[in-house]
Design a protein around this motif. Sequence first.
Motif, PDB file in Angstrom:
ATOM      1  N   ASN A 381       0.828  -1.203   0.000  1.00  0.00           N
ATOM      2  CA  ASN A 381       0.000   0.000   0.000  1.00  0.00           C
ATOM      3  C   ASN A 381       0.865   1.257   0.000  1.00  0.00           C
ATOM      4  O   ASN A 381       0.544   2.246  -0.681  1.00  0.00           O
ATOM      5  N   GLU A 385       0.864   4.138  -2.822  1.00  0.00           N
ATOM      6  CA  GLU A 385       0.660   5.547  -2.473  1.00  0.00           C
ATOM      7  C   GLU A 385       1.736   6.408  -3.107  1.00  0.00           C
ATOM      8  O   GLU A 385       1.458   7.507  -3.620  1.00  0.00           O
ATOM      9  N   GLN A 388       1.062   6.747  -6.802  1.00  0.00           N
ATOM     10  CA  GLN A 388      -0.040   7.680  -7.029  1.00  0.00           C
ATOM     11  C   GLN A 388       0.386   9.128  -6.821  1.00  0.00           C
ATOM     12  O   GLN A 388       0.021  10.012  -7.607  1.00  0.00           O
ATOM     13  N   GLU A 506      -7.303  -3.524 -10.429  1.00  0.00           N
ATOM     14  CA  GLU A 506      -8.423  -2.764  -9.895  1.00  0.00           C
ATOM     15  C   GLU A 506      -9.171  -3.607  -8.877  1.00  0.00           C
ATOM     16  O   GLU A 506      -9.321  -4.818  -9.039  1.00  0.00           O
ATOM     17  N   THR A 511      -8.259   2.487   2.284  1.00  0.00           N
ATOM     18  CA  THR A 511      -7.772   3.838   2.085  1.00  0.00           C
ATOM     19  C   THR A 511      -7.835   4.621   3.397  1.00  0.00           C
ATOM     20  O   THR A 511      -7.972   4.047   4.474  1.00  0.00           O
ATOM     21  N   ASN A 517      -6.081   7.809  -2.826  1.00  0.00           N
ATOM     22  CA  ASN A 517      -5.333   7.744  -4.084  1.00  0.00           C
ATOM     23  C   ASN A 517      -4.353   8.910  -4.214  1.00  0.00           C
ATOM     24  O   ASN A 517      -4.169   9.487  -5.283  1.00  0.00           O
ATOM     25  N   THR A 605     -11.912   2.179  -0.999  1.00  0.00           N
ATOM     26  CA  THR A 605     -12.276   2.817  -2.248  1.00  0.00           C
ATOM     27  C   THR A 605     -12.026   1.821  -3.358  1.00  0.00           C
ATOM     28  O   THR A 605     -11.485   0.728  -3.137  1.00  0.00           O
ATOM     29  N   GLY A 607      -9.913   1.177  -6.605  1.00  0.00           N
ATOM     30  CA  GLY A 607      -8.727   1.720  -7.241  1.00  0.00           C
ATOM     31  C   GLY A 607      -7.693   0.649  -7.484  1.00  0.00           C
ATOM     32  O   GLY A 607      -7.958  -0.550  -7.339  1.00  0.00           O
ATOM     33  N   GLU A 608      -6.521   1.094  -7.854  1.00  0.00           N
ATOM     34  CA  GLU A 608      -5.446   0.165  -8.149  1.00  0.00           C
ATOM     35  C   GLU A 608      -4.757  -0.282  -6.874  1.00  0.00           C
ATOM     36  O   GLU A 608      -4.426   0.544  -6.019  1.00  0.00           O
TER      37      GLU A 608
END
Length: 630
Positions: A381, A385, A388, A506, A511, A517, A605, A607-608
């Motif tokens: 993660n 981050e 992103q 995905e 989060t 993101n 969320t 997201g990727e």
Amino acid sequence: MNTKTLSVLFAGILLVSCGSTKNTTNDLATSLPIQTSINLSNIGDDKAPVTINPGRFTVETVTYRLPKVIQGTYSVSDFGKYVDDFKAFDYKGNEMPINKVDTNTWTINNAKELDKITYLVNDTYDIEINGGIGKDTPFSPAGTNIEPDNYVLNLHGFIGYFDSLKNNQYKLDVVASSSFKRTSALQTVNSKTSEDGKNTTTSYFAPRYFDITDNPMMYGNLDVEEFQVGDIKIVLSVYSPNKVHSAASLKGTILKMMQAQKTYLGAINSTKRYDIYVYLSEGKEDSPKGFGALEHHTSTVVVMPEAIPAEALAKSMTDVVSHEFFHIVTPLSVHSEDVHYFDYNNPTFSKHLWMYEGVTEYFATLFQVDQGLVTDAEFYNKIMEKIQMASKMNDAMSFTIMSENVLKAPYKDQYLNVYQKGALIGMCIDILMREESNGNRGILSLMKELSNKYGKNKPFEDDKLIDEIAAMTYPSVKDFLYTHVVGDTPINYNEFFEKVGLEVGEGKVETNYIMMNGAPIVSGDEQKGTIFFTDMVLKNSFWADNGAKPNDVIKSINGKDLTLQNANQLLQEVFSWKPGQNIDVKLDRNGEKVTIKTAVTKTYTTGEGLQAKANATDAQIKLREAWLKG
């Protein structure tokens, strides 16, 4: 030398004390220390008196400066603008004419008659603009504080230098209340208490001006804990104005973290003492707002919000202080001539912020999974981050060109990418080296080899480093550096994840309650002075499930009114929320009062996310294990 912000919105010579005896210079060279003093017992209007006694000059004109830029900040601080009432005196006590050349520079003619310089220093915390982050004031951990019960003495804000005397020794006397606790890694040579017992003068020795700037101090009503991590003495000094946190409450976190770091670093050990100075901001209008840290070679100054929950503070301290401690690898042991011969008023910058800050940040992230402080998923993660956040910066800009020109537009606006893409550069090199060496070598071993080749007293030539690394490693590393660090080709991270059997897909991704993101889910209206949710709030499961909507104005959080002035502090608390915590948030929806009062749950969320491939090969899994567990 880290100016990383945690803002969620947007570093054996015998000293002979000669009393009033004057030093004698020969063409601006002296064998005795420049005598300096800061009087914290004579503060007036938040200003500290400073006296500089340089010794007897043999030239006609001398120049005295305070730093324009300090190491590790990569921005202009102009500490001279906090100086008032600058005066020069001759040996008869007469005031001499001075010429203020610019914000940070004064010249004095007839210097053979110069006895001493005096001036007053304002602190920076009281007048910060947005925490000093890229603005008109120094970043808070690089700043200064002058309050009745606390003094943050980043000495570059108080003591300057004569142009040709930066390599001279310094003697520094600090006069302060005898009741104060005081911590500094500078060598203490004497301590004398006044006859009435009210004040104590502590005398320190610095081998050269660099050591003045590199050894901050903290005085006042502090909590101090000292403990050993292997053969390193850790001195933890904490100022919490409302006694919310203490050195004792943070000791366990710091001890666990630094023991893990020592185990991870192994043979690299460049210091016998490490100081951690923690200033906890109480969130008032004149409190510091730039949360983060600035490292020095053997210490760090940390500024955090006092209201942050204990668990969140512990996590932040682990992330931030570990980064600063890893700087003992670079730039302490591995650095360029720009760092070694730093010019405080006309600095040049190395091309290699990808290494100083990026690799350091990578170590601070990787060691936590290596030593079992976080899970593999938590580490993934963190990597996502950073990807992103880096994607929001200019990904087609040469990192070496940006580094070398970091004070200039458009490069200065890309500086924070050293903690995002810079760390990812470190990750890619690490994976390449693990692949090429059958898992036996990585970027930590490379840094150890560079440390053995150079060390703290031998700088490398900036333009030769890439080729030296190429010679010490593999053609693939050379190609990567010239393509993606010297060159401006964006990195395809999927190629590196494939090597270790990971993939980006995905899906449902855990989060944060205020960042998602890599971006905040709130924005501000400067005209109305309000903070409101953006459309992204609907993609945050916690807020969406509890009825929050776009354009809802956040009026208060847990009983505290939210304003533009205190947004950085209160939203930092939201950033640090943990499941199970009870919260009470008041919203304004077009004049309608809406209350969200509940217990915090995990939030997700779409997201990727980075995850292990179901069909990863044995070779990929083996390489992944070597990467994550070294």
